[in-house]
Design an enzyme around this catalytic site. Structure first.
Site, short mmCIF file in Angstrom:
data_model
loop_
_atom_site.label_atom_id
_atom_site.label_comp_id
_atom_site.label_asym_id
_atom_site.label_seq_id
_atom_site.Cartn_x
_atom_site.Cartn_y
_atom_site.Cartn_z
CG HIS B 96 -1.69 1.25 1.42
ND1 HIS B 96 -2.45 1.78 0.40
CD2 HIS B 96 -1.83 2.10 2.46
CE1 HIS B 96 -3.03 2.89 0.84
NE2 HIS B 96 -2.67 3.12 2.07
CG HIS B 98 -1.04 7.53 0.60
ND1 HIS B 98 -1.99 8.38 1.10
CD2 HIS B 98 -1.30 6.32 1.16
CE1 HIS B 98 -2.76 7.73 1.97
NE2 HIS B 98 -2.36 6.48 2.02
CG ASP B 121 4.19 -5.17 -21.83
OD1 ASP B 121 3.77 -5.91 -22.73
OD2 ASP B 121 5.09 -4.33 -22.00
CG HIS B 172 -7.24 5.27 0.83
ND1 HIS B 172 -7.57 4.30 1.74
CD2 HIS B 172 -5.97 5.63 1.13
CE1 HIS B 172 -6.55 4.09 2.56
NE2 HIS B 172 -5.57 4.89 2.21
CE1 TYR B 230 9.97 -8.03 -21.42
CE2 TYR B 230 9.90 -9.14 -19.29
CZ TYR B 230 10.24 -8.05 -20.06
OH TYR B 230 10.86 -6.98 -19.48
#
Lengths: 232, 232, 232, 232
Positions: B96, B98, B121, B172, B230
């Site tokens: 998490h 910001h 991708d 948020h 890839y």
């Protein structure tokens, strides 16, 4: 050794955080630290580059803005700091910068709307932008009046200086404060990030809505309320 | 020595990647690492600056959010992590932040449209933005409900948590996850870059079109399909 | 010692310039270097982080895209490089990145207008954006077709690959090239800066005009014409 | 030892500040230093990367643009510098960059409005943007005419080169100057920051107003007026 040695050291260290955090170019900023017991504050000397700064170059003044100790001329914004310390007895430090995004909002003469929880973690209201002062006040004691401009702006918004620790001065730039200079510097960086996010939010969605009250209260309470559970 | 030593070390190292990748200022983010065998996860303590972090400061909790080991209070977002681990048994790490651009999209309450192959991708769909929750849920167990908000958002978009490893929580900020904490951190950086490019794309061409299906499928398949070519 | 040792070393060094110049995050880019004498080129292995790269990990392929030397799988974009080397005999290096601003223009499916002398110093025309290819071509040999998409785009714009050394692939990202890999990397950085400036120019003046012909010619000639007087 | 050793050293050091301050990529900029006593100036050689620069590589020319000392070809913009030194006898240094935001305003062919005190601390007027010159002048001695374009622009705006030390050349990029090269470099950085803030101000408030006269005068006077109280 000066009786103000520790407050000078604290002011020096806090000032050095401004370039480290990317909040100033050249000498575009200043931090002060209050010593309420002795009725003085320490502030950066005017126009001295950060790389030439040291603790002993800090200037000590009383809350009327009179120099108590120091050989250098204090920051040109000193009287703004003095007014705030005199009127807000619980603050320990003040920061003034021309950080890019916060200054752009100040130049746009707009409050920064509360668009998300990053903002709500630090304030329950929009960041107010004090309107430019009248021409008469500008021609008078400009920096002194800037202090009152900030105080009046909060009063008119019915916010106490303890509820919000940051403000924009219209057409000028931000001021932040806090219980300590370290907290005031933290607030200066947070304000810059909030200002940047709010700008991008409006670019991405020109009709973005302010955060709803339940979220504002929840995020502020979890960090600052009586049952806060953020931090140690 | 704690039986959780290795998961703590992994959580510490993953958390330290957030400031290194420019995804957080101060303490605005957290990473957790799951140990499914022992039914626990390690997470950053709340409000501790990254420069003061160490592996032994990580907090161990079970998937109900109950502390199993550790002296410090865990991240205030801990219950969101707990809900996701309990419901998504194949994820090994959650992040998490910001981060600026992803948070701006979250504050704008918009899904991030899939505008190019950089996005394709990593995902075949827009990055969904979960709507802000009801006032009642906010007043209840907010972080716990945030977890369900994320789970419901994916279900309503008919996307599994294995197809997309990133989401925005409206007003948020972003959450990302992955088979390992390292992958979840990678996803957090990729999301920030996708968010930034999508913002610029719309500024350059307000009527930019989403990527067409053939390109979406091609790019996702070459990186993640059965005949992927890839990587090594 | 491999007969391709020097071209591998050159490819390694050029690839390492991409993160140093801020043009890639993680593994989002690749540089190749041609050895026309031996009819081969060296390219970055696929998905290997830059910090784990070394000269001996570079993969050597012929201009049909067949591996000649190397244990690792080459970049997934290898066939695009192969097609360009086969058709443009005078280029010595090719760069592919997902650099932020150039990619945003590619996602916007717009040519970058020539707005100033920074652009004119490097090209007399807008930077062309090749349109996304047809669904059938995507489902076929996608990377091979990307090469032809680039070649056709220049032909339709009546620009030779020696007059302009940079192109956008619509919805995807930029490719640049040059007489050497070093020049191709230089072009990748220049393109990113041109893309950023053009974006800002349109934000500042939505009706900004393209540079007038006299200035385009003057700036290009002073750097690249027969009487050039830029450089040593 | 060359009689120009000290002016070469000063030019070298000032040139090295451009990449350090983030004002140039590659060789996109140059600084010169005047030695009015000897009627010469030192300038960066053309196209030499900053990391290969040294004081002895600086080129010495007279104010007609004739080389007096040095083995390398001088900056392609040399004649612009020569014209300014010849006409403005009190300047000691000139800087030319293609810094991102200032160049974007130049490409937009707009003056930078004075939106705040950061701007007013350095100039009482908008930063003027000289219009692109006529085709005939471009085909003539282009760099020489660029110098007159700048001089004429200030004259038409009724601003002396001592009142404002920065200008944009339309479709091209900024030039700044000052009593010393160090001051000219300082002005180049300040201009870039002013340009960035003004761009953001208009994005945040498209109808933002210019700073009112009382504030313009107050801020300029406190830094530059007879009773200035900024600096030591």
């Amino acid at each position: 050794m000066s009786k103000y040695a520790s407050v000078k050291e604290e002011a020096f260290e806090a000032n050095m955080q401004l370039p480290a955090l990317g909040l100033v170019v050249f000498t575009f900023g200043n931090v002060s630290v209050a010593d309420h017991q002795n009725g003085v504050f320490a502030i950066k000397p005017s126009g001295v580059p950060y790389e030439e700064l040291s603790a002993d170059k800090m200037v000590i003044l009383d809350f009327e803005g009179k120099i108590v100790e120091g050989d250098l001329r204090p920051s040109s914004d000193t009287n703004t700091h003095a007014v705030l310390y005199k009127n807000w007895e619980n603050i320990g430090g003040i920061v003034h910068t021309h950080s890019t995004y916060a200054t752009a909002w100040a130049q746009a003469n707009r409050n920064i709307p509360i668009y998300g929880t990053t903002h709500a973690d630090h304030s329950t209201s929009d960041i107010p932008c004090a309107p430019p002062m009248s021409d008469e006040m500008i021609k008078g004691d400009y920096e002194y009046q800037t202090g009152f401009q900030i105080i009046n702006c909060l009063q008119e918004s019915s916010i106490s200086y303890q509820e919000i620790e940051m403000v924009l001065v219209g057409n000028h730039a931000p001021f932040t404060w806090g219980a300590t200079a370290k907290k005031a510097v933290y607030n200066a960086k947070v304000l810059e990030e909030i200002a940047r996010m709010a700008y991008l939010t409006e670019q991405i969605n020109p009709s973005a809505l302010r955060l709803k009250d339940a979220l504002i209260n929840k995020h502020f309470e979890r960090k600052h309320g009586p049952n806060s559970y953020y931090g140690q």
